[in-house]
Design an enzyme around this catalytic site. Structure first.
Site, PDB file in Angstrom:
ATOM      1  N   ILE B  70      25.671 -12.068 -55.307  1.00 31.76           N
ATOM      2  CA  ILE B  70      26.101 -10.669 -55.304  1.00 31.76           C
ATOM      3  C   ILE B  70      27.611 -10.499 -55.377  1.00 31.76           C
ATOM      4  CG2 ILE B  70      24.074  -9.650 -54.201  1.00 31.76           C
ATOM      5  CD1 ILE B  70      25.427  -9.990 -51.529  1.00 31.76           C
ATOM      6  N   GLY B  71      28.320 -11.574 -55.383  1.00 36.31           N
ATOM      7  CA  GLY B  71      29.771 -11.406 -55.496  1.00 36.31           C
ATOM      8  C   GLY B  71      30.449 -12.727 -55.733  1.00 36.31           C
ATOM      9  N   GLU B  72      31.540 -12.663 -56.448  1.00 37.75           N
ATOM     10  CA  GLU B  72      32.282 -13.871 -56.732  1.00 37.75           C
ATOM     11  C   GLU B  72      33.760 -13.563 -56.607  1.00 37.75           C
ATOM     12  OE1 GLU B  72      30.974 -15.462 -60.415  1.00 37.75           O
ATOM     13  OE2 GLU B  72      31.772 -17.439 -59.971  1.00 37.75           O
ATOM     14  N   THR B  74      37.910 -15.216 -55.447  1.00 39.54           N
ATOM     15  CA  THR B  74      38.832 -16.309 -55.691  1.00 39.54           C
ATOM     16  C   THR B  74      38.482 -17.520 -54.850  1.00 39.54           C
ATOM     17  OG1 THR B  74      40.467 -14.575 -55.892  1.00 39.54           O
ATOM     18  CG2 THR B  74      41.270 -16.820 -55.906  1.00 39.54           C
ATOM     19  N   PHE B  75      38.022 -17.262 -53.667  1.00 40.35           N
ATOM     20  CA  PHE B  75      37.805 -18.360 -52.729  1.00 40.35           C
ATOM     21  C   PHE B  75      36.343 -18.558 -52.383  1.00 40.35           C
ATOM     22  CE2 PHE B  75      42.110 -16.897 -51.666  1.00 40.35           C
ATOM     23  CZ  PHE B  75      42.783 -18.051 -51.993  1.00 40.35           C
ATOM     24  N   SER B  76      35.506 -17.672 -52.861  1.00 42.68           N
ATOM     25  CA  SER B  76      34.132 -17.768 -52.391  1.00 42.68           C
ATOM     26  C   SER B  76      33.168 -17.072 -53.330  1.00 42.68           C
ATOM     27  CB  SER B  76      34.021 -17.132 -51.011  1.00 42.68           C
ATOM     28  OG  SER B  76      34.371 -15.776 -51.097  1.00 42.68           O
ATOM     29  N   VAL B  78      29.382 -14.966 -52.903  1.00 45.22           N
ATOM     30  CA  VAL B  78      28.513 -14.388 -51.882  1.00 45.22           C
ATOM     31  C   VAL B  78      27.097 -14.243 -52.459  1.00 45.22           C
ATOM     32  CG1 VAL B  78      28.144 -12.463 -50.317  1.00 45.22           C
ATOM     33  CG2 VAL B  78      30.465 -13.151 -50.864  1.00 45.22           C
ATOM     34  N   LYS B 125      28.183 -16.361 -47.455  1.00 46.29           N
ATOM     35  CA  LYS B 125      29.462 -16.519 -48.149  1.00 46.29           C
ATOM     36  C   LYS B 125      29.740 -18.001 -48.290  1.00 46.29           C
ATOM     37  CE  LYS B 125      34.283 -15.120 -47.929  1.00 46.29           C
ATOM     38  NZ  LYS B 125      35.213 -14.102 -47.465  1.00 46.29           N
ATOM     39  N   ASP B 212      44.283  -7.391 -47.585  1.00 42.97           N
ATOM     40  CA  ASP B 212      43.582  -7.190 -48.853  1.00 42.97           C
ATOM     41  C   ASP B 212      42.645  -5.990 -48.762  1.00 42.97           C
ATOM     42  OD1 ASP B 212      43.097  -7.723 -51.479  1.00 42.97           O
ATOM     43  OD2 ASP B 212      41.570  -9.232 -51.091  1.00 42.97           O
TER      44      ASP B 212
END
Lengths: 620, 451
Positions: B70-72, B74-76, B78, B125, B212
């Site tokens: 469901i999400g991408e 810079t560091f991870s 999800v 995550k 952020d």
């Protein structure tokens, strides 16, 4: 205050600074010169004594005994000593530091008092400049004139002060062993090089000594001038160094003073100060075009922001961010092709009106009119193109500008645009948006040509700016949730609609030039921005293919997406401190595996993880 | 398929500087990652990604069933997953379930039956293995510290397998910002901001800077009028890497420093000798150190002091970002700033605030702004004008400033102005925000008594 001074004194370069060598070297030499043993005290110490001694001369005699007036002098001496006395015994330094602390409270007051005193005194000064280079002399002269002193061109009894760059002869009455310290150590060599041989009796300095006229070294005067020019000194320690820096900036001849290092640094930044300031130094980048330059006020760090844009013909064509014509939901700084389309259509409609009017009059004139709106085409495009160049690049995009100039001869601006011209884009665009949808009269080829160009530009500005540069840029047809593949497909659809007709609506050479310009990034992008740039180019490459290849790709595209083919994901590994081209490959590398399996790397984190354990349900 | 791939950029600086290297090593990247709801059909790539993740992380399949990515960021990355062992654990974090328990009259047996039928979701995550243990530790530690804050997404637990660390977070139903920001009424905006600022306040109360804050990191459900702040990957404790900056001085002190600066002396020297100041120039091969400061955050949401590399940044940088979110609502533009890089960001701000104020803000941080950009005006534009223009309401013959705005909007603009103060020292704090009449008002329009 002392805490701020300390690091200056501890600057590692200070130990190796040319200044220090100068002190040691010249000190020895001067000792040898005068036949002194030179064994007693280190030269640095002598200079300190000399300086403070010298400075007492400046003190208001009435206040000579009081602490406050001398505080600053001592402070000056102490500050200088701190610089010099790197090799001094630590007790010495401790002493100076203590005095500095003690005096700190009185400092500002002392400086003000000192300033007041000398501002009063300067008008009574009659100054004779001895052995000064012309440029220094003229500059110093201006300064002393401002303070009310006057210059005596010829040495006479009326002179009160002699300013010299030469060695200052010893005071007649003095027999102090420190006396040789009075010789300005920095200028011993100067003396040796002096064309005029020193002949006692006729030498101005000797005569001045005999006449009881004060003899000051140039740098002493410069120090004073800069201190007098400075307003209320905020922080004595700092203000001394700062003003000395400033003085050095004014003074073309580097004075071998405590701040030589700083002077050198400043010279590195701004170039030698005795050069013609209107001519740029060779190793300097001069901001020529439309620039933004944000830099440290004391020039101690690199500029935080520098960018030089090439001067556009009109400011709306400038590549820097500015308010643009945009519809609701759009970023107001990114050109909105739909909005632009509206405007262009409106223009086209007007052109049609005109055309019709002209046609009514004469048939031959109409053909000329057809050509006129068509000539507008490159202008609109070239403006569009400016958006692309907003992608960050280290240097200005000269190749692009050249391509522009070659490919898009700027046609004469139609007069009907002038209503919005003089105004801010902000208000100009708002007017456009208020006009609503433009009237369309007849589907003439001219208007369609305009539209095609706009679709093309839509692909460019929208997809380049929103996918590659700004993932967050909105698009009416481009939602945040769209995957890469979906947007790629969308783009292809647009591309098909755009590229084919655009080929016959405008000279293909123009398109090629533009493509070349877009892809011709001669300067390698900064490493960090590289990846982003690659993405940008990745989008563009396809777009830039010539028609036949592009159509082949279009057929292949759906098939190619089927097999699971991961794009190598480049990045940076904080653990291995390595850049990599392929994430998965890197993670399997020996170095990374070694890190992953080393228990000690994870001890701290594991300690936290035990705290984060999910509490089990209490069994009832 | 609702995977948003945020642009992954590391150290976007195009400035003529050397700190790029350090920057890309440090936590200075853009972070992103949109967590969008909805299962939908899975992309092959995502399926493959999930399969590989499941294979690489020992025993994860026993605890969770991965559903989708469901999400991408810079560091991870999800993932949405079903929590298979939900009933084995205490689930204080699950506010929905708690509410159910409270509201429900049914017996415990019935409840557990309901629970069995209803799958429990969590968000997993996956922190990339290229992140340093220290960075991961920082994020998890901060989240742990903030566990009792109502508007901060709590950490359920976290696991490590070799170099792979995963954090288990509640799956929060929310809507994509783009779907509602243009349609929100003034009251809905207020609700959103109340949630946002209460999250920010609890973060700031713990002396943590989120760094952020942006719509993608504030998951909001308009129907529940509830939102949570997520992604503490760039967060830091206030005062980390703190160094003295010019902005720490009192005004008079600062003015004096500016007057005695090298630049001021150069000007004086030029004036006294009647030489025109040369065009600004900078060394080609600059050996000076570059000014270094944490610039972590997302472009378009960075406070001016972040852009100017202030070394004494505080929690107030988050307030600025919140102000930008409000600007997005009021102008109905998202993103409001394009800001391809920090220079562009600075110029965009200058378009609004004008040269004078931007020069002052540069002075504030010990810097000199020199520019000849023609589209930048001396005094800039008022927020009222900008909002009117952005919403297409400005008329040629505007009677006066703010004409055409509703009272609600005017109040919101005043509030926004307090958040978007260029000088962090004069910017409103999160606590003050919550007490501000604009947020402290009920829908009927009367000011509520602060509880």
């Amino acid at each position: 205050m002392t805490s701020r001074r300390a690091p200056l004194a501890n600057v590692p370069q200070a130990v190796n600074s040319p200044f220090r060598n100068g002190v040691v070297g010249s000190g020895k030499r001067s000792n040898a010169h005068l036949g002194h043993g030179g064994q007693g005290q280190p030269p640095a110490k002598k200079q300190v004594i000399e300086l403070s001694d010298d400075d007492t001369e400046n003190v208001d005699p009435r206040k000579r005994n009081g602490v406050p007036p001398t505080a600053f002098e001592q402070k000056l001496a102490a500050a200088r000593e701190k610089k010099v006395a790197v090799q001094q015994p630590t007790t010495q330094q401790a002493n100076t530091e203590r005095t500095q602390k003690d005096l700190a409270a009185d400092d500002v007051d002392a400086v003000r008092q000192w300033q007041r005193y000398y501002r009063r005194q300067f008008p009574t000064f009659v100054i004779y400049f001895d052995n000064l280079p012309d440029d220094v002399r003229s500059r110093t002269l201006r300064q002393i004139l401002l303070l009310g002193a006057r210059e005596e061109k010829f040495f006479s009894k009326s002179v009160t002060h002699v300013i010299t760059t030469r060695q200052i002869p010893p005071e007649l009455t003095s027999t102090s062993p420190d006396e040789d310290g009075r010789y300005d150590v920095g200028h011993v060599t100067h003396n040796e090089d002096a064309r005029k041989p020193i002949s006692h009796g006729s030498d101005i300095l000797t005569r001045a000594r005999h006449l009881g006229i004060k003899i000051w070294a140039l740098e002493k005067l410069q120090r004073m001038l800069s201190l007098l020019e400075a307003g209320a000194a905020d922080d004595v320690g700092v203000s001394v160094t700062r003003s000395q820096v400033a003085a050095n900036k004014v003074a073309p001849k580097p004075t071998k003073d405590a701040d030589l290092e700083q002077l050198l640094r400043n010279e590195k930044i701004t170039g030698p100060t005795d050069r013609d300031m209107t001519v740029a130094a060779q190793d300097m980048c001069v901001l020529q075009g439309i620039y933004i330059y944000i830099h440290d006020m004391n020039e101690q760090t690199r500029p935080v922001m520098v960018r030089d844009y090439t001067k556009p013909k009109e400011k709306e064509a400038g590549k820097w961010p500015q308010f643009r014509l945009t519809g609701e939901g759009r970023c107001p700084f990114v050109d909105d092709p739909q909005m632009r389309k509206k405007v262009v259509q409106e223009q086209a409609a007007r052109a049609q009106d005109e055309l019709a009017a002209v046609q009514r009059q004469t048939r031959t004139a109409s053909t000329q009119q057809v050509a006129k709106p068509a000539a507008n085409l490159p202008r609109v495009l070239s403006e569009q193109q400016t958006n692309l160049r907003r992608s960050p690049r280290k240097l200005d995009s000269k190749p692009l500008a050249q391509a522009d100039a070659a490919a898009a001869p700027q046609p004469a601006k139609p007069s009907r645009q002038s209503s919005t011209q003089g105004m801010l884009p902000l208000f100009g665009s708002a007017q456009h948006s208020l006009r609503g949808t433009p009237r369309m009269i007849g589907g003439e080829p001219v208007a369609s040509g305009m539209q095609h160009s706009n679709i093309t530009s839509a692909i460019r500005s929208q997809y380049i700016s929103s996918t590659a540069i700004s993932s967050t840029a909105p698009g009416a047809n481009f939602r945040v949730g769209d995957s890469k593949e979906v947007s790629a497909l969308k783009r292809k659809v647009l591309e098909r609609g755009a590229s084919v007709p655009s080929n016959h609506s405008m000279p293909s050479s123009y398109m090629n030039d533009m493509r070349a310009a877009i892809n011709n990034d001669r300067d390698p992008p900064p490493r960090a921005a590289k990846r982003k740039a690659q993405e940008t180019l990745g989008v563009l490459y396809e777009d830039a293919e010539d028609g036949s290849r592009a159509s082949k790709q279009r057929k292949q595209a759906p098939k190619r997406q089927k097999p699971i083919e991961r794009d190598p994901k480049p990045g940076y590994c904080e653990n291995c401190r390595d850049k990599f081209d392929d994430f998965d490959e890197h993670c399997l590398s020996r170095k990374h595996r070694k890190f992953a399996l080393a228990q000690e790397n994870w001890a701290e984190l594991d300690a936290l993880l035990t705290h984060l354990k999910r509490p089990h349900k209490v069994v009832q | 398929m609702l995977v948003h791939e945020d642009d992954v950029k590391r150290g976007d600086s195009t400035e003529v500087e050397t700190d790029e290297l350090e920057e890309s090593m440090g936590p200075l990247e853009e972070s992103g990652g949109t967590v969008s709801e909805g299962d939908g059909e899975m992309d092959d790539l995502v399926a493959d990604d999930i399969a590989r993740f499941e294979a690489s992380f020992k025993n994860i399949t026993q605890r969770y069933r991965l559903i989708n990515r469901i999400g991408e960021g810079t560091f991870s990355t999800v993932y949405k997953a079903e929590d298979l062992l939900y009933d084995h654990y205490q689930n204080d974090w699950d506010l929905e379930a708690n509410k159910e328990n409270r509201d429900s009259d049914s017996s415990a047996v019935k409840q557990s039956l309901v629970r069995q039928q209803k799958p429990r979701y969590v968000a997993i995550k996956k922190i990339y293995v290229t992140s340093s243990p220290l960075r991961i530790l920082n994020e998890l530690e901060l989240l742990h510290d903030l566990r009792s804050s109502p508007n901060v997404c709590p950490l359920i637990t976290a696991f490590r397998h070799q170099d792979q660390v995963i954090a288990i977070l509640p799956y929060f139903q929310h809507k994509d910002f783009r779907d509602y920001y243009r349609d929100f009424s003034m009251d809905e905006i207020r609700d959103y901001l109340r949630n946002l600022f209460s999250a920010v306040k609890s973060v700031h109360d713990a002396d943590i800077i989120h760094r952020d804050i942006k719509p993608t990191n504030f998951l909001y459900s308009p129907s529940q009028r509830h939102g949570v702040l997520v992604d503490f990957g760039l967060a830091e404790r206030e005062g980390t890497d703190y160094h003295h900056c010019q902005c720490c001085y009192e005004q008079e002190e600062r003015a004096r420093k500016v007057q005695s600066s090298v630049y001021a002396r150069k000007l004086d020297a030029a004036r006294t000798s009647n030489v025109p100041l040369p065009k600004p120039s900078y060394p080609k091969d600059d050996q000076r150190p570059s000014r270094r400061a944490n610039r972590a955050g997302t472009r378009g949401f960075r406070a001016p002091e972040v852009l100017l590399k202030c070394t004494a940044q505080s929690c107030l940088i988050d307030i600025w970002s919140c102000g930008i979110i409000l600007l997005t609502f009021l102008s109905k533009r998202f993103p409001f700033f394009h800001s391809a890089d920090d220079i562009d960001a600075f110029i965009e701000l200058s378009c609004i605030f004008g040269k004078q104020k931007m020069k002052q803000v540069a002075f504030l941080h010990g810097q000199i702004l020199q520019t000849n950009i023609p589209s930048m005006t001396e005094t800039g534009h008022s927020w009222e004008k900008i909002i009117l223009w952005c919403t297409g309401r400005n008329k040629k013959s505007a009677e006066g400033p703010g004409e055409g705005l509703s009272e609600d909007e005017k109040e919101a603009i005043n509030f926004m102005r307090a958040c978007l103060n260029l000088h962090p020292g004069n910017r409103i704090s999160a606590e003050e925000c919550l007490e501000h009449p604009y947020l402290n008002r009920t829908e009927s329009g009367s000011t509520t008594v602060a509880a």
